[in-house]
Design a protein around this motif. Structure first.
Motif, PDB file in Angstrom:
ATOM      1  N   ASP A 133     -12.292  39.971  67.803  1.00  0.00           N
ATOM      2  CA  ASP A 133     -13.443  40.062  66.909  1.00  0.00           C
ATOM      3  C   ASP A 133     -14.563  39.150  67.381  1.00  0.00           C
ATOM      4  O   ASP A 133     -15.476  38.831  66.624  1.00  0.00           O
ATOM      5  CB  ASP A 133     -13.030  39.695  65.475  1.00  0.00           C
ATOM      6  N   SER A 180     -17.869  37.650  69.296  1.00  0.00           N
ATOM      7  CA  SER A 180     -19.213  38.162  69.583  1.00  0.00           C
ATOM      8  C   SER A 180     -19.321  38.503  71.066  1.00  0.00           C
ATOM      9  O   SER A 180     -18.771  37.801  71.914  1.00  0.00           O
ATOM     10  CB  SER A 180     -20.268  37.119  69.211  1.00  0.00           C
ATOM     11  N   HIS A 238     -17.250  49.106  69.855  1.00  0.00           N
ATOM     12  CA  HIS A 238     -17.028  49.267  68.412  1.00  0.00           C
ATOM     13  C   HIS A 238     -15.956  50.319  68.127  1.00  0.00           C
ATOM     14  O   HIS A 238     -15.041  50.091  67.326  1.00  0.00           O
ATOM     15  CB  HIS A 238     -18.341  49.661  67.737  1.00  0.00           C
ATOM     16  N   ARG A 262     -12.480  47.893  63.930  1.00  0.00           N
ATOM     17  CA  ARG A 262     -13.584  48.265  63.039  1.00  0.00           C
ATOM     18  C   ARG A 262     -14.118  49.672  63.341  1.00  0.00           C
ATOM     19  O   ARG A 262     -15.158  50.071  62.813  1.00  0.00           O
ATOM     20  CB  ARG A 262     -14.736  47.266  63.193  1.00  0.00           C
ATOM     21  N   PHE A 287     -21.430  51.417  62.411  1.00  0.00           N
ATOM     22  CA  PHE A 287     -22.038  50.819  63.597  1.00  0.00           C
ATOM     23  C   PHE A 287     -23.541  50.948  63.409  1.00  0.00           C
ATOM     24  O   PHE A 287     -24.089  52.047  63.361  1.00  0.00           O
ATOM     25  CB  PHE A 287     -21.599  51.547  64.872  1.00  0.00           C
ATOM     26  N   THR A 298     -19.880  46.823  62.740  1.00  0.00           N
ATOM     27  CA  THR A 298     -20.527  46.139  63.853  1.00  0.00           C
ATOM     28  C   THR A 298     -22.033  46.282  63.748  1.00  0.00           C
ATOM     29  O   THR A 298     -22.548  47.371  63.468  1.00  0.00           O
ATOM     30  CB  THR A 298     -20.060  46.741  65.201  1.00  0.00           C
ATOM     31  N   ARG A 325     -19.194  42.093  62.789  1.00  0.00           N
ATOM     32  CA  ARG A 325     -19.111  41.667  64.192  1.00  0.00           C
ATOM     33  C   ARG A 325     -20.466  41.888  64.836  1.00  0.00           C
ATOM     34  O   ARG A 325     -21.085  42.941  64.667  1.00  0.00           O
ATOM     35  CB  ARG A 325     -18.057  42.480  64.940  1.00  0.00           C
TER      36      ARG A 325
END
Length: 460
Positions: free
Chosen positions: A159, A161, A180, A185, A190, A233, A273
């Motif tokens: 998760d 960055s 993504h 997730r 997105f 995301t 995220r």
């Protein structure tokens, strides 16, 4: 999809043996008996690997290797050699040959060399990961992209960055979306925003949202992109263009995992995220005081770097043909592909605008194409960089004749009578021309069978 290998050897028994071994390991094999036949096959379909004997009739394998290096510089070639030609093979490897094998060779050694030339991943390994939906919109057969996508798949499981670096037009948003989709997730939202495309006074409201009356024109409360991406995301493209004031507020979101709407005095927990991207040198921007150091290290936990199109030239034909099919289908045009010299011009172009520029060039030629094949002149016009390759008269004549015959057969769907009539030659003479260049008209028909794995018997 299994890797496609082109085998070249005038020994039919050797071709049969090699074909069986490679097909048994999951590869798709096309086998031909001469250098001219190999060049003809390359004009029809580009494989991922060529394996050729050095000793061939009329033109030897080293001459074929030099032609491939000239026309398809990213295409790997493995040379098969007897003891007497080992020095030639060794020298060829210094000029770009992927490997050479000395006859007789061990089957395990053959498969290891083939797997290495194809990037170290034989078909069996590829089949272990059947689900490619996460990267379905990223078309590639290059080793550079294969390495990057393998890293992206690993990164997606965490998760952390991610900062995506790359030149403009390389496809940073596509890679962000792929990460993504491959992540836990993947079923959540997105949301993408270009930080350089939204005016500074509006970007804060776009990211964080606002409450009613927060500023002139705020007639109703509105959620920001951070809230919309909750659980999923948020992709911040061109993060290097974000104003310093907003960098501070974004840093607070990343540290506290809460977001406060413009005009509100309450914060709301958020689970997002962050994937960011830039074509700028953030290190230089940071040292110049244009980008916050603390935010830089928050965003740059993991870095993925997209190669330029010039660094993945083996993908140019794949992408160009895909764009052509898609654009011509939308326009209702019956354009089947690029003429060989037109495709060569695409492969050798500099591509400062990367994949985005390639798409624009193909869109240009699709709009103006009037025949079944896109000609070189139209590609040069779209590129706006006409090029001239200086060849000897004999080489130029040979290349023209081969390409001319290939285009005729494509235009006539392999109908020799129609092709001969267009060339203003009788059928007998036309068949001799096809034989000289190893062209089989049947392979150009719409209902052509799959290429045979075994070459014709060697002629006496």
């Amino acid at each position: 999809m299994s890797h496609h290998i082109l085998l070249v050897d005038d020994d039919a028994d050797m071709l049969r043996l090699l074909s069986l071994r490679l097909e048994g390991s999951g590869y798709r094999v096309t086998a031909v008996g001469s250098a001219e036949a190999a060049l003809a096959r390359l004009a029809i379909e580009l494989p991922q690997l060529v394996i050729t004997d050095i000793r061939l009739p009329e033109r030897d394998g080293l001459s074929l290797f030099q032609d491939i290096r000239s026309q398809y510089p990213a295409l790997p070639v493995i040379l098969l050699t007897a003891h007497g030609t080992i020095p030639d093979a060794v020298e060829a490897t210094t000029h770009g040959a992927a490997a050479y094998l000395t006859k007789p060779f061990d089957a395990r050694d053959l498969l290891e060399r083939v797997a290495k030339a194809l990037g170290g991943a034989p078909p069996a390994a590829a089949e272990q990961d059947r689900d490619h939906a996460w990267r379905a919109h990223i078309l590639s057969r290059s080793q550079a992209m294969a390495t990057l996508l393998a890293e992206a798949k690993l990164v997606a499981a965490s998760d952390a960055s991610v900062l995506i670096r790359g030149e403009s037009g390389t496809g940073k948003e596509l890679l962000a979306h792929a990460v993504h989709k491959a992540s836990p997730r993947g079923q959540a939202p997105f949301i993408a925003v270009n930080c350089g495309a939204i005016p500074e006074q509006l970007l804060e409201s776009e990211l964080f949202g606002h409450v009613k009356g927060a500023f002139t024109g705020a007639v109703a409360s509105r959620e920001g992109l951070l809230q919309m991406a909750d659980g999923g995301t948020l992709f911040l493209d061109e993060i290097g263009d974000m104003p310093l004031v907003l960098q501070v507020k974004l840093l607070r979101v990343l540290q506290e995992r809460t977001v406060r709407q413009v005009g509100s005095d309450q914060s709301r927990p958020i689970d997002v995220r962050i994937i960011s991207a830039t074509h700028r040198d953030l290190d230089s921007a940071m040292h110049a005081g244009q980008f916050r150091e603390d935010l830089y290290y928050r965003l740059n936990v993991i870095t993925l770097t997209l190669p330029s199109l010039a660094q993945r030239r083996e993908d140019i034909a794949l992408l160009a043909n895909h764009f052509l099919r898609t654009l011509c289908a939308k326009a209702g045009k019956q354009v089947r592909g690029f003429a060989p010299d037109a495709m060569e011009a695409l492969r050798m172009a500099t591509w400062p605008g990367n994949v985005r520029q390639l798409h624009n060039v193909v869109e240009h030629v699709c709009a103006l194409a009037t025949g079944a094949l896109v000609p070189l002149a139209l590609v040069q016009r779209a590129l706006r960089v006409p090029t001239l390759e200086v060849l000897s008269y004999a080489e130029a004549k040979q290349r023209f004749e081969r390409n001319y015959l290939v285009q005729l057969l494509k235009l006539t769907d392999g109908n020799v009578s129609d092709a001969a009539r267009l060339a203003e030659r009788n059928r007998t003479e036309f068949y001799r021309l096809l034989q000289r260049y190893g062209l089989d008209a049947r392979l150009f028909r719409a209902d052509a069978p799959a290429p045979a794995a075994v070459a014709p018997e060697r002629q006496a």
